[in-house]
Structure formats: structure tokens, C-alpha cells
Scaffold this motif. Structure first.
Motif, PDB file in Angstrom:
ATOM      1  N   LEU A 203      43.399  37.418  42.118  1.00 19.28           N
ATOM      2  CA  LEU A 203      42.159  36.682  42.292  1.00 19.28           C
ATOM      3  C   LEU A 203      42.115  35.581  41.239  1.00 19.28           C
ATOM      4  CD1 LEU A 203      39.601  39.599  42.779  1.00 19.28           C
ATOM      5  CD2 LEU A 203      40.253  37.925  44.513  1.00 19.28           C
ATOM      6  N   ALA A 204      41.677  34.401  41.652  1.00 21.86           N
ATOM      7  CA  ALA A 204      41.419  33.340  40.680  1.00 21.86           C
ATOM      8  C   ALA A 204      40.108  33.662  39.971  1.00 21.86           C
ATOM      9  CB  ALA A 204      41.344  31.991  41.378  1.00 21.86           C
ATOM     10  N   LEU A 205      39.899  33.080  38.805  1.00 22.86           N
ATOM     11  CA  LEU A 205      38.722  33.425  38.015  1.00 22.86           C
ATOM     12  C   LEU A 205      37.431  33.173  38.778  1.00 22.86           C
ATOM     13  CD1 LEU A 205      37.417  34.286  35.333  1.00 22.86           C
ATOM     14  CD2 LEU A 205      37.556  31.893  34.604  1.00 22.86           C
ATOM     15  N   ASP A 206      37.346  32.052  39.479  1.00 25.33           N
ATOM     16  CA  ASP A 206      36.091  31.732  40.157  1.00 25.33           C
ATOM     17  C   ASP A 206      35.743  32.765  41.226  1.00 25.33           C
ATOM     18  OD1 ASP A 206      38.200  30.915  41.746  1.00 25.33           O
ATOM     19  OD2 ASP A 206      37.272  29.025  42.375  1.00 25.33           O
ATOM     20  N   ASN A 207      36.727  33.128  42.053  1.00 21.22           N
ATOM     21  CA  ASN A 207      36.379  34.086  43.096  1.00 21.22           C
ATOM     22  C   ASN A 207      36.411  35.535  42.618  1.00 21.22           C
ATOM     23  OD1 ASN A 207      39.296  34.637  43.449  1.00 21.22           O
ATOM     24  ND2 ASN A 207      39.320  32.650  44.513  1.00 21.22           N
ATOM     25  N   ALA A 208      36.757  35.745  41.350  1.00 19.10           N
ATOM     26  CA  ALA A 208      36.643  37.089  40.776  1.00 19.10           C
ATOM     27  C   ALA A 208      35.219  37.368  40.307  1.00 19.10           C
ATOM     28  CB  ALA A 208      37.609  37.255  39.612  1.00 19.10           C
ATOM     29  N   ILE A 209      34.519  36.337  39.802  1.00 22.73           N
ATOM     30  CA  ILE A 209      33.216  36.587  39.188  1.00 22.73           C
ATOM     31  C   ILE A 209      32.055  35.896  39.893  1.00 22.73           C
ATOM     32  CG2 ILE A 209      34.219  36.987  36.911  1.00 22.73           C
ATOM     33  CD1 ILE A 209      33.377  34.143  36.148  1.00 22.73           C
ATOM     34  N   ASP A 210      32.334  35.088  40.908  1.00 27.06           N
ATOM     35  CA  ASP A 210      31.272  34.343  41.582  1.00 27.06           C
ATOM     36  C   ASP A 210      31.303  34.642  43.082  1.00 27.06           C
ATOM     37  OD1 ASP A 210      29.196  32.061  41.445  1.00 27.06           O
ATOM     38  OD2 ASP A 210      30.580  31.391  43.009  1.00 27.06           O
ATOM     39  N   LEU A 211      30.224  35.224  43.598  1.00 29.13           N
ATOM     40  CA  LEU A 211      30.178  35.603  45.014  1.00 29.13           C
ATOM     41  C   LEU A 211      30.272  34.390  45.932  1.00 29.13           C
ATOM     42  CD1 LEU A 211      27.436  38.389  44.882  1.00 29.13           C
ATOM     43  CD2 LEU A 211      29.820  38.687  45.602  1.00 29.13           C
ATOM     44  N   GLY A 212      29.672  33.280  45.516  1.00 32.22           N
ATOM     45  CA  GLY A 212      29.734  32.079  46.340  1.00 32.22           C
ATOM     46  C   GLY A 212      31.157  31.576  46.501  1.00 32.22           C
ATOM     47  N   SER A 213      31.920  31.565  45.411  1.00 28.36           N
ATOM     48  CA  SER A 213      33.312  31.130  45.474  1.00 28.36           C
ATOM     49  C   SER A 213      34.134  32.061  46.353  1.00 28.36           C
ATOM     50  CB  SER A 213      33.909  31.083  44.064  1.00 28.36           C
ATOM     51  OG  SER A 213      33.242  30.143  43.266  1.00 28.36           O
ATOM     52  N   ALA A 214      33.882  33.355  46.251  1.00 31.33           N
ATOM     53  CA  ALA A 214      34.607  34.319  47.086  1.00 31.33           C
ATOM     54  C   ALA A 214      34.281  34.106  48.560  1.00 31.33           C
ATOM     55  CB  ALA A 214      34.261  35.740  46.668  1.00 31.33           C
ATOM     56  N   ALA A 215      33.016  33.797  48.863  1.00 28.61           N
ATOM     57  CA  ALA A 215      32.617  33.576  50.257  1.00 28.61           C
ATOM     58  C   ALA A 215      33.269  32.323  50.820  1.00 28.61           C
ATOM     59  CB  ALA A 215      31.095  33.476  50.343  1.00 28.61           C
ATOM     60  N   ILE A 216      33.342  31.266  50.011  1.00 32.62           N
ATOM     61  CA  ILE A 216      33.968  30.022  50.471  1.00 32.62           C
ATOM     62  C   ILE A 216      35.429  30.264  50.841  1.00 32.62           C
ATOM     63  CG2 ILE A 216      34.753  27.746  49.684  1.00 32.62           C
ATOM     64  CD1 ILE A 216      32.149  27.576  48.051  1.00 32.62           C
TER      65      ILE A 216
END
Length: 330
Positions: A230-243
Motif C-alpha cells: 500500500l502507498a502511504l496515502d491509501n494506507a491512512i486515507d479512506l478517500g485515497s483508497a476509494a479513488i
């Protein structure tokens, strides 16, 4: 302890800058004082940190080092050490060895770094015949209090293992999981970080992340939900994971971040500290006892939180040891 921390978490507001650390300290204060051998506390910062933690009821320090230097540091900082046990050592190297020896003979239940180099202390810890090795790889965890993030974050390893192998990383992950349980994380969600969230043969950290996840699936790593890469953004941010259309119980909600190597971890932790105003309590895990590892630049709340983390981890380790001994008796 879990119920206590969960109830306190509900009161966390932006008005309490150190609310996450305050909860850790309150939980540790409910435990017996942790007996800590403080190696070479010969400057104001390290000596004051030990005494302040003692005043809060977190630790019972044993000051190990040259008596004259400790006395000079106490006098310069107007600190009262008259009631604190001291063990004389000629120099920092001997102080590290004697602090470790106090643990080995059962007179201390944790170590704390004073005004000596980390390498000097860790050399005594990892000494084959006289140190505090276990079957587990020794690693370091930052327990980060990031003001803009709702939960505490564990980042590992950013201080001990420079370029860990896959086997080392399995130990690093398990160490962090056990720390998270000791800190009463309701659910441990481990993100194995890389620069991307897909497995790419050209990026070795993504392959190792995938292998670690399969090790967790097969029970070689236990006690947590593990996902990666996982990249840092989609590890800790739900919005980034959803995108990125990542469907995972960890993505966007990770509370343990496992970095590819020491350089990445060091830069991540320092970026959070200096750009996001985070505090970073530091502890070494995987040895026989917790090792409180702080920096001269750490704030007072960070140093106290490091002591609290050590007390909570030591209590959890002692409970596990008692349970294992009881099981052998049956």
C-alpha cells in the motif's frame, strides 16, 4: 485496560494537544512502577526525563553511570537524586553493560538510553553471551501522535534495521503487532508500505509486501490484519483508497505502518514530526525487555509517553510469560 482507553478516546478533542499520549500515560500509571536501568544519564535532558517519569509514577529509575557526572548533571539542573538508586560505572560503555546486567539478574525490567550513543547501548543489548537477545529480530517502533490524525500510528522500523530482509520484516511486523496489542489497539491493521499499491517485479518492496501478507494468511504472522503493498496515502486515507478502488479492511484505516527500509521510515517519521507537528515516542522491541530510546530533541510529553509505552509493553510481556508458565504446569 482496553475499556479504559476506549472511554478516554471518546473525550479526545482538538483542544488536548497530547490526548493520545495522555491516555497511554494514564493507563501506565495504573500499573506498578516499571524498574528501569537508565544507562549513563549524565546530562540534564536524560536525567530530567527519568526523574519526571518517576514523579508521574511511571518508572522506578536506577541511574547507571559515573557518579560524579550524574551528580554534576543533577546540580546543573537543580534535580534531586538523593532518593534514587545509583550504580557506579566508569564510563558510558561500562554503564551500558551494567544496565544490561541489571536486567539479566532481574533487578530491572526495562532499559532507558541516557547520554550515550544508541550504538553503544545496543552493542551491549545484542552481545551474544551477555546481552538481551531473543529468537526475535530486534526492531524499533515509533508511536506517533499526529495532531490531524484520529488514532496513534506505529511506524516501524525507522532506527535499527537498515535494509531488513524478508525474514527480518516478518519479525519487525510481529514485534509491532505485539506492541499494538500491549497499547490496547482495538484492532491491529498493518499496512506494508511501498511506493505503490500493486505488485511490481521491478520494485522489490512490493514483492516482499505480498509475501508478508501471504505469511499472515498462513499463520506465520499473527494477531493482526495485514495488507500490502500500500502507498502511504491509501494506507491512512479512506478517500485515497476509494479513488484507487482498493477494497481492504486495512486500506485507509491502517494503524501500523511497516516501511521498506530505515531511510524511508526515518524520513516518514521526521516529516510527520517537523511538518505535521507530530510527537514520536520511541521504543526498541524484540529484546527480553523494552528499551526506551529517545532523542535529545524530543519534547517532555514524548519522553514521558516513551516510558508509558515501555511500561505497558513490559506488563503485557510479563502477563504472557506468566500464562505460558501456568500452561506448562497443567
Amino acid at each position: 485496560m482496553t475499556a479504559h482507553l476506549a472511554a478516554a478516546a471518546a473525550q479526545d478533542t482538538q483542544h488536548n494537544r497530547h490526548a493520545k499520549y495522555d491516555r497511554l500515560i494514564a493507563a501506565a500509571q495504573a500499573l506498578p512502577r516499571l524498574k528501569v536501568a537508565v544507562a549513563h544519564p549524565c546530562d540534564d535532558v536524560s536525567l530530567r526525563a527519568a526523574l519526571e517519569a518517576a514523579d508521574l509514577g511511571l518508572i522506578e529509575p536506577i541511574l547507571v553511570g559515573p557518579p560524579a557526572k550524574i551528580a554534576a548533571a543533577a546540580a546543573a539542573g537543580q534535580l534531586d537524586i538523593s532518593k534514587v538508586r545509583q550504580v557506579a560505572a566508569a564510563h558510558s560503555h561500562e554503564a551500558a553493560e551494567k544496565a544490561v546486567a541489571l536486567v539479566r539478574c532481574g533487578e530491572a525490567d526495562a532499559l532507558m538510553k541516557g547520554s550515550l550513543h544508541t550504538d553503544e547501548l545496543m552493542s551491549a543489548v545484542v552481545a551474544r553471551d551477555t546481552g538481551l537477545r531473543t529468537a526475535r529480530r530486534i526492531s524499533h517502533c515509533f508511536v506517533m501522535d499526529v495532531p490531524s490524525h484520529p488514532d496513534a500510528l506505529i511506524i516501524t522500523d525507522a532506527a535499527i534495521n537498515i535494509a531488513p530482509s524478508l525474514e527480518d520484516k516478518a519479525h519487525i511486523v510481529q514485534n509491532a503487532i505485539e506492541l499494538a496489542h500491549a497499547l490496547s489497539f482495538p484492532e491491529v491493521r498493518v499496512a506494508i508500505l511501498s511506493a505503490m499499491e500493486t505488485v511490481n517485479p521491478a520494485v522489490p518492496s512490493t514483492i516482499e509486501a505480498a509475501a508478508l501478507c501471504k505469511m499472515a494468511d498462513r499463520g506465520q504472522i499473527t494477531g493482526a490484519i495485514v495488507d500490502g503493498p500500500l502507498a502511504l496515502d491509501n494506507a491512512i486515507d479512506l478517500g485515497s483508497a476509494a479513488i484507487k478502488h482498493i477494497s481492504s479492511p486495512v486500506a485507509g484505516r491502517a494503524n501500523v505502518l511497516v516501511v521498506p527500509d530505515l531511510e524511508a521510515g526515518n524520513m516518514l517519521a521526521k516529516s510527520l514530526s517537523f511538518l505535521a507537528g507530530a510527537d514520536a515516542a520511541g521504543i526498541v522491541v524484540g529484546a527480553r525487555v523494552p528499551i526506551i530510546l529517545t532523542s535529545r530533541a524530543d519534547s517532555a510529553p514524548t519522553r514521558l509517553a516513551s516510558c508509558a509505552v515501555a511500561a505497558l509493553l513490559a506488563a503485557a510481556q510479563q502477563a504472557t510469560a506468566r500464562a505460558a508458565a501456568k500452561a506448562l504446569e497443567v
